[in-house]
Every structure is written in C-alpha cells, then in structure tokens.
Motif scaffolding. Structure first.
Motif, PDB file in Angstrom:
ATOM      1  N   TYR A 304    -109.365   1.739 -17.763  1.00  0.00           N
ATOM      2  CA  TYR A 304    -110.344   1.040 -16.920  1.00  0.00           C
ATOM      3  C   TYR A 304    -109.865   1.090 -15.469  1.00  0.00           C
ATOM      4  N   PRO A 305    -110.080   2.222 -14.782  1.00  0.00           N
ATOM      5  CA  PRO A 305    -109.537   2.410 -13.432  1.00  0.00           C
ATOM      6  C   PRO A 305    -109.996   1.360 -12.420  1.00  0.00           C
ATOM      7  N   MET A 306    -111.163   0.760 -12.634  1.00  0.00           N
ATOM      8  CA  MET A 306    -111.696  -0.193 -11.675  1.00  0.00           C
ATOM      9  C   MET A 306    -110.828  -1.458 -11.581  1.00  0.00           C
ATOM     10  N   ILE A 307    -110.009  -1.715 -12.606  1.00  0.00           N
ATOM     11  CA  ILE A 307    -109.128  -2.886 -12.567  1.00  0.00           C
ATOM     12  C   ILE A 307    -108.015  -2.676 -11.557  1.00  0.00           C
ATOM     13  N   ASN A 308    -107.734  -1.407 -11.244  1.00  0.00           N
ATOM     14  CA  ASN A 308    -106.669  -1.028 -10.315  1.00  0.00           C
ATOM     15  C   ASN A 308    -107.293  -0.662  -8.968  1.00  0.00           C
ATOM     16  N   ALA A 309    -108.063  -1.609  -8.421  1.00  0.00           N
ATOM     17  CA  ALA A 309    -108.832  -1.345  -7.202  1.00  0.00           C
ATOM     18  C   ALA A 309    -108.627  -2.475  -6.208  1.00  0.00           C
ATOM     19  N   ALA A 310    -109.194  -2.316  -5.020  1.00  0.00           N
ATOM     20  CA  ALA A 310    -109.081  -3.332  -3.972  1.00  0.00           C
ATOM     21  C   ALA A 310    -110.395  -3.420  -3.219  1.00  0.00           C
ATOM     22  N   TRP A 311    -110.649  -4.578  -2.632  1.00  0.00           N
ATOM     23  CA  TRP A 311    -111.864  -4.805  -1.857  1.00  0.00           C
ATOM     24  C   TRP A 311    -111.562  -4.588  -0.380  1.00  0.00           C
ATOM     25  N   ASP A 312    -112.319  -3.685   0.274  1.00  0.00           N
ATOM     26  CA  ASP A 312    -112.178  -3.424   1.702  1.00  0.00           C
ATOM     27  C   ASP A 312    -113.257  -4.221   2.426  1.00  0.00           C
ATOM     28  N   GLU A 313    -112.857  -5.368   2.998  1.00  0.00           N
ATOM     29  CA  GLU A 313    -113.823  -6.262   3.632  1.00  0.00           C
ATOM     30  C   GLU A 313    -114.441  -5.622   4.872  1.00  0.00           C
ATOM     31  N   ALA A 314    -113.622  -4.926   5.666  1.00  0.00           N
ATOM     32  CA  ALA A 314    -114.113  -4.361   6.922  1.00  0.00           C
ATOM     33  C   ALA A 314    -115.206  -3.325   6.684  1.00  0.00           C
ATOM     34  N   ARG A 315    -115.024  -2.473   5.663  1.00  0.00           N
ATOM     35  CA  ARG A 315    -115.990  -1.401   5.412  1.00  0.00           C
ATOM     36  C   ARG A 315    -116.934  -1.719   4.261  1.00  0.00           C
ATOM     37  N   GLN A 316    -116.738  -2.903   3.642  1.00  0.00           N
ATOM     38  CA  GLN A 316    -117.581  -3.314   2.525  1.00  0.00           C
ATOM     39  C   GLN A 316    -117.612  -2.230   1.444  1.00  0.00           C
ATOM     40  N   GLU A 317    -116.384  -1.837   1.033  1.00  0.00           N
ATOM     41  CA  GLU A 317    -116.236  -0.817   0.010  1.00  0.00           C
ATOM     42  C   GLU A 317    -115.192  -1.257  -1.019  1.00  0.00           C
ATOM     43  N   ILE A 318    -115.300  -0.705  -2.210  1.00  0.00           N
ATOM     44  CA  ILE A 318    -114.278  -0.886  -3.232  1.00  0.00           C
ATOM     45  C   ILE A 318    -113.397   0.353  -3.242  1.00  0.00           C
ATOM     46  N   VAL A 319    -112.099   0.146  -3.098  1.00  0.00           N
ATOM     47  CA  VAL A 319    -111.152   1.255  -3.045  1.00  0.00           C
ATOM     48  C   VAL A 319    -110.456   1.345  -4.402  1.00  0.00           C
ATOM     49  N   VAL A 320    -110.746   2.378  -5.172  1.00  0.00           N
ATOM     50  CA  VAL A 320    -110.141   2.576  -6.487  1.00  0.00           C
ATOM     51  C   VAL A 320    -108.866   3.388  -6.303  1.00  0.00           C
ATOM     52  N   LYS A 321    -107.739   2.812  -6.724  1.00  0.00           N
ATOM     53  CA  LYS A 321    -106.442   3.463  -6.550  1.00  0.00           C
ATOM     54  C   LYS A 321    -106.171   4.415  -7.717  1.00  0.00           C
ATOM     55  N   HIS A 322    -105.712   5.620  -7.414  1.00  0.00           N
ATOM     56  CA  HIS A 322    -105.393   6.610  -8.437  1.00  0.00           C
ATOM     57  C   HIS A 322    -103.902   6.654  -8.768  1.00  0.00           C
ATOM     58  N   ARG A 323    -103.173   5.629  -8.344  1.00  0.00           N
ATOM     59  CA  ARG A 323    -101.780   5.466  -8.705  1.00  0.00           C
ATOM     60  C   ARG A 323    -101.561   3.977  -8.965  1.00  0.00           C
ATOM     61  N   VAL A 324    -100.681   3.667  -9.892  1.00  0.00           N
ATOM     62  CA  VAL A 324    -100.413   2.269 -10.243  1.00  0.00           C
ATOM     63  C   VAL A 324     -99.034   1.893  -9.730  1.00  0.00           C
ATOM     64  N   ASN A 325     -99.008   1.025  -8.713  1.00  0.00           N
ATOM     65  CA  ASN A 325     -97.772   0.410  -8.236  1.00  0.00           C
ATOM     66  C   ASN A 325     -97.708  -0.977  -8.863  1.00  0.00           C
ATOM     67  N   LEU A 326     -96.958  -1.098  -9.937  1.00  0.00           N
ATOM     68  CA  LEU A 326     -96.970  -2.299 -10.763  1.00  0.00           C
ATOM     69  C   LEU A 326     -96.093  -3.384 -10.164  1.00  0.00           C
ATOM     70  N   GLY A 327     -96.707  -4.491  -9.748  1.00  0.00           N
ATOM     71  CA  GLY A 327     -95.977  -5.612  -9.178  1.00  0.00           C
ATOM     72  C   GLY A 327     -95.463  -6.547 -10.261  1.00  0.00           C
ATOM     73  N   ILE A 328     -94.257  -7.066 -10.060  1.00  0.00           N
ATOM     74  CA  ILE A 328     -93.650  -8.036 -10.968  1.00  0.00           C
ATOM     75  C   ILE A 328     -93.268  -9.258 -10.139  1.00  0.00           C
ATOM     76  N   ALA A 329     -93.928 -10.389 -10.379  1.00  0.00           N
ATOM     77  CA  ALA A 329     -93.646 -11.600  -9.612  1.00  0.00           C
ATOM     78  C   ALA A 329     -92.241 -12.098  -9.930  1.00  0.00           C
ATOM     79  N   ALA A 330     -91.484 -12.427  -8.885  1.00  0.00           N
ATOM     80  CA  ALA A 330     -90.093 -12.855  -9.054  1.00  0.00           C
ATOM     81  C   ALA A 330     -89.866 -14.151  -8.293  1.00  0.00           C
ATOM     82  N   ALA A 331     -89.397 -15.182  -8.997  1.00  0.00           N
ATOM     83  CA  ALA A 331     -89.051 -16.447  -8.359  1.00  0.00           C
ATOM     84  C   ALA A 331     -87.608 -16.368  -7.883  1.00  0.00           C
TER      85      ALA A 331
END
Length: 462
Positions: A304-331
């Motif tokens: 489901y590539p759309m889950i790996n996307a971002a909202w571009d407010e300035a251009r009112q576009e959805i940016v679908v990323k073709h690479r996964v940079n997986l974030g891990i939250a660290a306290a």
C-alpha cells in the motif's frame, strides 16, 4: 587572530546552545581538535576547530543560546595582536585580558583531544573511569546486620530514570550477568527486598517485552518522594524538547489524525523469534519483536504505497515516496528522538536487525545526528517496553502514518472454539486522513497484524 563562527550543522537550523567547552582561554588548539559541544533542536554535536594556535577568548558561555553565524571563539594563530575584549561579556575585563595574555607566555600542556573528525564524535583516548559507587545507606553508617552487610548493593542512577538501589549478593549478580538479566528490572523476594537466584531464573523463564531503542524496567521501583523547599520548579524548554513540542503542536493542528486499534495473537511470531536467534545469520545481532513489526510494516508499505506518502500544503499535492526511511521513536534524557533507517525496504532481515541495533546504540549514547532524523517516511513507536498496551501516537511531521506497538502479554484467546492462553499485543495506527482514508488505513493495519499472526506471510507478500 581568527574567529570561529557557529556553523549551521544541518537542516537549516538557526541557533544552538553551548553545552560544554573542551578548551579555555590560553589553551593551545590544533586543526580538527574538538573544542565545544553544542545542542541544536535535533542533536548534540561536537565541533572541531578549523584553526591552529592559542585560544584567545571564549565568546559564549555554557548554557547560552547562540545564533548561527555568531563568533563563539577567537584563536591567536601568531600572526597579529589579540583583539579588544568583546563588549557585554561579564567577567572578562581588562584584568582578565591581561591575565589571559600572561598565561599565553607560559607553556601549557596540550589539552586531551579526540580523534579528529569534521562534525560529530571522535574516539576519546584514555581508559574509561568507573563512577564511584554510592553508599547503600543515606548516612553511610557501618553498623548493619551481618545479613545486610553480606548483600552487595549498588545504585543504578541516571538522569530521569528514577531507579532505586538494587540489593543482590555477588553470586546472584554474576548469575544475572551471565544470563543477561537486568537486576534493576526485578522485584526482589529475599530479605530486605534483595534479589535471589530464584528471582533471576524466574525472570529468564518468563519472556519479557524487548526493544531495540528504549530500555526501561517493566515495573520500576520508585522511591517515596518528600517534597521540600519551593512549591514548584520551572524547567526551561529548549533544544530537542522545544523542537519536539513545536512539531507535535503543528502536527496535531495541521494533520487530521485518525487512530485505529487491532489486537493480534503474536504467538507464532514469538516462536519464530526464538528460532531466528539460533540461526548463524543472526549471530551478533538482536532479534526482538520490534524487528518483526518493522519487517511487517515494510512489507505492508510495499503493498500500500500511499501509506508511505506526505502532504505538500504549499502545492496541495500528495507526495508518494518510493523509498522507505523507517523511523523508530526513541526516548532519551534529552527528549524524544525519531532517527530513521535509510532505505529500510532494501534490507534483508539480518541487515534490518543490525540497523536497528546500531540505531539503538547511537541513540542511547546521545550521538544521533540531524541527518539521521531527516527524511523519515513512516514511524514505529514501541510503547510496550513501558508496560503499555496501546496509545494514540501523534504523526511525525512530514509523514502520514505512525504505528504504536504495545506490550506482548499472555491473554485468553479463542482458538478453534476453545479458550486457550496466547501471546497477544495491541497495534495502534494513526494516519493523516488527508492522505490515507479509512479503507487504506484499515487494510494496512490488517495486513501488519496478519503477518504478525503468521510470519510466513511476510515471505509470501514480501
């Protein structure tokens, strides 16, 4: 005389706090010698000196927030007279300047330096010194009973951990060390609350929630606190905590959050973890539930590539990323950090395990760099390590989904019409409803859960 101006260490940051100086006026410095530690809104960074000479003046105090481009240190390279004292610097008058110049005439032993690097951490020479052990009793009295004196106690203390003294005899400590059991996470059943061999062996027999980034006792012993003095205290919000607060407020009030929950029987995954630990390919790396969750997220993101996307407010576009940079939250003691594994979708399972381990080690040591936290596309937060079942995670700015992974615990579960004990956890997925609709979010969460129920599906779908 040369001045070193505070550089932009990455991501267009405009200011930084001076955490600690490694040199003082009159000290000789070499090119690439580490001279100062600064804290930006994203990380603590060590800065090397670009000049060789003698430190003429430190132009910013520890704890002071300095704008990028402002001079923070002047170095006399021997080609000209020293500059006039900087205006507004408390404690650096004419007498101080004269004393500094007099010091320049006296040979000064070179300061301890680290391995030269451009920006970041070098190797500090010399053997590490053990922190002195605190006395087991507040007044240090020696008139204790024979039983209490035969029980070795040590204090595990670090900022913000709230851990109390751990009582255990030397043979028990050695057993815990050999078995890899953290004594601070156990509740002692012996005399005076001391930890016994049975406590250590019971902890080993009961599988515990594991994490590659966050480490905390499942049931920390919090000592009673007696409030004294002022009725309140104020903690300055700066650096990482300030940046996190601003980012979370912006995320909540700009992205319409939706959170869905799913309880999953992860018994098969926990069994698979035990088998993977015995394979030669995983020797030297940590195999944990977080590894399997990360792999399931990567496989589901490919479906489901759309889950790996971002909202571009300035251009009112959805940016679908073709690479996964997986974030891990660290306290961390400095606040919440979200470093990410670049191109995580390209890694094999053993390589992903190694990357998670390296990310954890770097975060715990406080060496996470701004570049390590930039460019994330989707995030996992492991709240289960704190004994929490579920939560409603807030999106990391610039991303459209974040998955919270709750604790794995034994629960009654219906299997083939029979109620049996199973290993169960709760998954919580928050997503940006501008990018991800309810159907997509539900399908993604369902597939992650299905792969954790049956790990073979990771191979079939990946």
């Amino acid at each position: 005389m040369k001045e070193f101006k505070l550089p932009d260490v990455g991501e267009g940051l405009t200011e930084a706090e001076i955490v600690r100086w490694h040199v003082k006026a009159g000290d000789p410095v070499k090119v690439n010698q580490i001279i100062v530690e600064i804290e930006t809104a994203k990380a603590v960074v060590e800065l090397p000196c670009p000049f060789e000479g003698v430190v003429a003046a430190l132009m910013a105090d520890e704890g002071e927030v300095v704008d990028v481009g402002r001079p923070i240190i002047s170095v006399d390279d021997g080609t000209g007279p020293p500059p006039a004292p900087a205006a507004g610097r408390a404690g650096e008058g004419t007498a101080d300047r004269a004393e500094a110049l007099a010091d320049d005439m006296v040979p000064t032993p070179p300061a301890e330096v680290r391995q030269p690097v451009l920006v970041g951490y070098g190797v500090k020479p010399g053997a590490a010194k053990r922190r002195p052990r605190k006395p087991s009793s507040p007044d240090g009295a020696s008139g204790t009973s024979a039983e209490a004196s035969s029980t070795a106690s040590s204090t595990v203390s670090s900022p913000g951990t709230g851990r109390s003294a751990v009582l255990a005899k030397p043979p028990v400590r050695k057993l815990a060390k050999d078995l890899g059991v953290d004594l601070a996470s156990l509740l002692g059943t012996g005399p005076h609350g001391s930890i016994t061999r049975d406590d250590v062996q019971a902890a080993l027999a009961a599988p515990a929630q594991e994490s590659d980034v966050q480490a905390a006792p499942a049931r920390p012993r919090v000592p009673a606190v007696t409030w004294e003095g002022e009725d309140e205290e104020r903690v300055p919000v700066k650096g990482v905590r300030k940046a996190t607060a601003q980012a979370m407020v912006a995320s909540v009030f700009t992205a319409p959050h939706v959170t869905e929950f799913l309880q999953v029987d992860v018994t098969a995954t926990m069994d698979a973890i035990q088998r993977l630990r015995g394979l030669p390919d995983f020797a030297g790396v940590k195999v944990s539930p977080l590894l399997m969750v990360a792999k399931a997220v990567l496989v589901a993101a490919r479906r489901y590539p759309m889950i790996n996307a971002a909202w571009d407010e300035a251009r009112q576009e959805i940016v679908v990323k073709h690479r996964v940079n997986l974030g891990i939250a660290a306290a961390t003691p400095r606040g919440l950090l979200v470093p990410n594994i670049k191109d995580a979708h390209r890694l094999s399972l053993p390589d992903l395990a190694g990357a998670l381990g390296a990310l954890a080690e770097t975060a715990r040591a406080g060496r996470t760099q701004p570049a390590d936290m930039a460019g994330g596309t989707i995030t996992i937060t492991n709240v289960g390590v704190f004994g929490v079942d579920a939560g409603t995670p807030i999106l990391n700015p610039g991303e459209s989904a974040i998955l919270a992974f709750g604790q794995v615990r034994d629960m009654p579960w219906v299997v083939d019409g029979q109620v049996v004990p199973r290993r169960v956890c709760t998954l919580a997925l928050s997503f940006d409803h501008r990018v991800v609709d309810g159907e997509l979010g539900s399908l993604f969460l369902r597939d992650v859960g299905a792969m954790l129920e049956d790990p073979l599906r990771m191979l079939a779908w990946g």
